[in-house]
Design a protein around this motif. Structure first.
Motif, PDB file in Angstrom:
ATOM      1  N   CYS A 235      93.196 -51.326  61.211  1.00 47.73           N
ATOM      2  CA  CYS A 235      93.023 -51.846  59.862  1.00 47.73           C
ATOM      3  C   CYS A 235      94.372 -52.106  59.196  1.00 47.73           C
ATOM      4  O   CYS A 235      94.522 -53.060  58.433  1.00 47.73           O
ATOM      5  CB  CYS A 235      92.218 -50.848  59.037  1.00 47.73           C
ATOM      6  SG  CYS A 235      91.513 -51.530  57.512  1.00 47.73           S
ATOM      7  N   GLN A 236      95.353 -51.281  59.496  1.00 54.69           N
ATOM      8  CA  GLN A 236      96.678 -51.480  58.927  1.00 54.69           C
ATOM      9  C   GLN A 236      97.318 -52.758  59.452  1.00 54.69           C
ATOM     10  O   GLN A 236      98.013 -53.476  58.724  1.00 54.69           O
ATOM     11  CB  GLN A 236      97.557 -50.267  59.242  1.00 54.69           C
ATOM     12  CG  GLN A 236      98.922 -50.305  58.565  1.00 54.69           C
ATOM     13  CD  GLN A 236      99.700 -49.026  58.798  1.00 54.69           C
ATOM     14  OE1 GLN A 236      99.298 -48.192  59.621  1.00 54.69           O
ATOM     15  NE2 GLN A 236     100.780 -48.858  58.086  1.00 54.69           N
ATOM     16  N   GLU A 237      97.067 -53.069  60.722  1.00 57.53           N
ATOM     17  CA  GLU A 237      97.630 -54.283  61.303  1.00 57.53           C
ATOM     18  C   GLU A 237      96.988 -55.539  60.718  1.00 57.53           C
ATOM     19  O   GLU A 237      97.603 -56.604  60.682  1.00 57.53           O
ATOM     20  CB  GLU A 237      97.433 -54.261  62.823  1.00 57.53           C
ATOM     21  CG  GLU A 237      98.096 -55.417  63.563  1.00 57.53           C
ATOM     22  CD  GLU A 237      97.853 -55.352  65.062  1.00 57.53           C
ATOM     23  OE1 GLU A 237      98.061 -56.374  65.727  1.00 57.53           O
ATOM     24  OE2 GLU A 237      97.432 -54.279  65.545  1.00 57.53           O
ATOM     25  N   ALA A 238      95.754 -55.406  60.236  1.00 57.42           N
ATOM     26  CA  ALA A 238      95.062 -56.562  59.661  1.00 57.42           C
ATOM     27  C   ALA A 238      95.733 -57.051  58.385  1.00 57.42           C
ATOM     28  O   ALA A 238      95.476 -58.177  57.942  1.00 57.42           O
ATOM     29  CB  ALA A 238      93.607 -56.203  59.377  1.00 57.42           C
TER      30      ALA A 238
ATOM     31  N   ASN B 249      97.167 -49.946  49.823  1.00 50.55           N
ATOM     32  CA  ASN B 249      96.645 -49.639  48.489  1.00 50.55           C
ATOM     33  C   ASN B 249      95.400 -48.758  48.561  1.00 50.55           C
ATOM     34  O   ASN B 249      95.255 -47.805  47.783  1.00 50.55           O
ATOM     35  CB  ASN B 249      96.321 -50.936  47.747  1.00 50.55           C
ATOM     36  CG  ASN B 249      97.571 -51.699  47.365  1.00 50.55           C
ATOM     37  OD1 ASN B 249      98.616 -51.122  47.102  1.00 50.55           O
ATOM     38  ND2 ASN B 249      97.475 -53.027  47.331  1.00 50.55           N
ATOM     39  N   LEU B 250      94.495 -49.068  49.479  1.00 50.72           N
ATOM     40  CA  LEU B 250      93.298 -48.246  49.621  1.00 50.72           C
ATOM     41  C   LEU B 250      93.640 -46.834  50.089  1.00 50.72           C
ATOM     42  O   LEU B 250      93.049 -45.849  49.629  1.00 50.72           O
ATOM     43  CB  LEU B 250      92.316 -48.890  50.599  1.00 50.72           C
ATOM     44  CG  LEU B 250      91.496 -50.069  50.087  1.00 50.72           C
ATOM     45  CD1 LEU B 250      90.569 -50.580  51.182  1.00 50.72           C
ATOM     46  CD2 LEU B 250      90.689 -49.679  48.860  1.00 50.72           C
ATOM     47  N   TYR B 251      94.588 -46.730  51.020  1.00 48.95           N
ATOM     48  CA  TYR B 251      95.001 -45.416  51.512  1.00 48.95           C
ATOM     49  C   TYR B 251      95.644 -44.610  50.375  1.00 48.95           C
ATOM     50  O   TYR B 251      95.399 -43.402  50.244  1.00 48.95           O
ATOM     51  CB  TYR B 251      95.981 -45.576  52.664  1.00 48.95           C
ATOM     52  CG  TYR B 251      96.424 -44.268  53.275  1.00 48.95           C
ATOM     53  CD1 TYR B 251      95.632 -43.604  54.207  1.00 48.95           C
ATOM     54  CD2 TYR B 251      97.630 -43.680  52.898  1.00 48.95           C
ATOM     55  CE1 TYR B 251      96.031 -42.397  54.752  1.00 48.95           C
ATOM     56  CE2 TYR B 251      98.033 -42.473  53.436  1.00 48.95           C
ATOM     57  CZ  TYR B 251      97.234 -41.835  54.364  1.00 48.95           C
ATOM     58  OH  TYR B 251      97.634 -40.637  54.891  1.00 48.95           O
TER      59      TYR B 251
ATOM     60  N   CYS C 176      87.100 -50.979  57.304  1.00 45.58           N
ATOM     61  CA  CYS C 176      88.002 -51.031  58.454  1.00 45.58           C
ATOM     62  C   CYS C 176      87.219 -51.177  59.763  1.00 45.58           C
ATOM     63  O   CYS C 176      87.681 -51.831  60.700  1.00 45.58           O
ATOM     64  CB  CYS C 176      88.875 -49.782  58.492  1.00 45.58           C
ATOM     65  SG  CYS C 176      90.150 -49.737  57.216  1.00 45.58           S
ATOM     66  N   ALA C 177      86.035 -50.574  59.830  1.00 38.64           N
ATOM     67  CA  ALA C 177      85.200 -50.738  61.024  1.00 38.64           C
ATOM     68  C   ALA C 177      84.785 -52.193  61.193  1.00 38.64           C
ATOM     69  O   ALA C 177      84.714 -52.706  62.320  1.00 38.64           O
ATOM     70  CB  ALA C 177      83.971 -49.837  60.923  1.00 38.64           C
ATOM     71  N   SER C 178      84.536 -52.881  60.090  1.00 32.56           N
ATOM     72  CA  SER C 178      84.198 -54.298  60.163  1.00 32.56           C
ATOM     73  C   SER C 178      85.391 -55.123  60.627  1.00 32.56           C
ATOM     74  O   SER C 178      85.243 -56.090  61.383  1.00 32.56           O
ATOM     75  CB  SER C 178      83.718 -54.786  58.793  1.00 32.56           C
ATOM     76  OG  SER C 178      83.452 -56.171  58.810  1.00 32.56           O
TER      77      SER C 178
END
Length: 212
Positions: free
Chosen positions: A141-144, A161-163, A129-131
């Motif tokens: 990251c959710q908006e991506a 899914n990751l969350y 998410c930092a990337s």
């Protein structure tokens, strides 16, 4: 049929809940891999040029490790759940002390690997998410998830899914802590006392006349 106790019901419920968490974690992580063509995006990085693209990824074995640990823990819980139901239906006796100690060792090993898996998911997701944020593709990251990705990537729900996988891993770790604590309490309660008053009385009875 054996008489149900509160402790037994709690143990069965913990096994059932841990089984579900293990299946959910492994399934969510596997679905995420499928969205990225089988690649493991944990600790990965992306680039953005109108569309998001996965520039680097982790070895697939890393995601396989987390999925396998969650699956093995789920299988163990499922077998323990079946054994508990079998014991209730056919009224078998309580497990021996040596089996309780063996179960404690096995639960501690599983708990250790579950902790490693949960940390891998947490740190790997944060790195990815930092990337995404560094690429300026989205403000979160959710908006991506709603940004276009280079084909064949279909990452419409990668963050969800990751969350889900991470949350299931930590909840599973908590349930296994409760199972280990339950086994420890039962093992301590079945440990015979070394200094039994009854066994000490004959020795005192023989010693008293000699001293006198």
């Amino acid at each position: 049929m054996a008489q149900l106790s509160g402790w037994l019901l709690i143990e069965l419920a913990l096994h059932a809940a841990a089984f579900l968490c293990g299946i959910i974690c492994a399934s969510a992580l596997t679905v995420t891999q499928g969205e990225f063509g089988g690649q493991c995006i944990l600790y990965g990085s992306v680039v953005y040029n109108g569309t998001l693209n996965l520039s680097s990824s982790s070895p697939v074995s890393l995601c396989y490790f987390v999925a396998v640990i969650s699956s093995l823990a789920a299988i163990f819980c499922f077998l323990a759940l079946l054994y508990g139901i079998y014991s209730i239906c056919f009224g078998e006796g309580e497990p021996e002390h040596i089996w309780l100690r063996g179960s404690m060792v096995l639960a501690a090993v599983v708990l250790f690997f579950l902790l490693i898996s949960a940390c891998i998911l947490r740190v790997g997701m944060d790195s990815f998410c930092a990337s995404v944020l560094k690429s300026a593709a989205a403000s979160s990251c959710q908006e991506a998830q709603h940004r276009p990705w280079v084909p064949p990537y279909q990452a419409g729900r990668f963050y969800d899914n990751l969350y889900t996988a991470e949350a299931a891993a930590w909840v599973n770790f908590f349930f296994w802590c409760m199972l280990l604590l339950r086994l420890f309490v039962e093992c301590v309660s079945k440990t015979p006392s070394r200094l039994s008053p009854r066994s000490d009385q004959p020795w005192n009875a023989e010693r008293t006349p000699i001293i006198g």
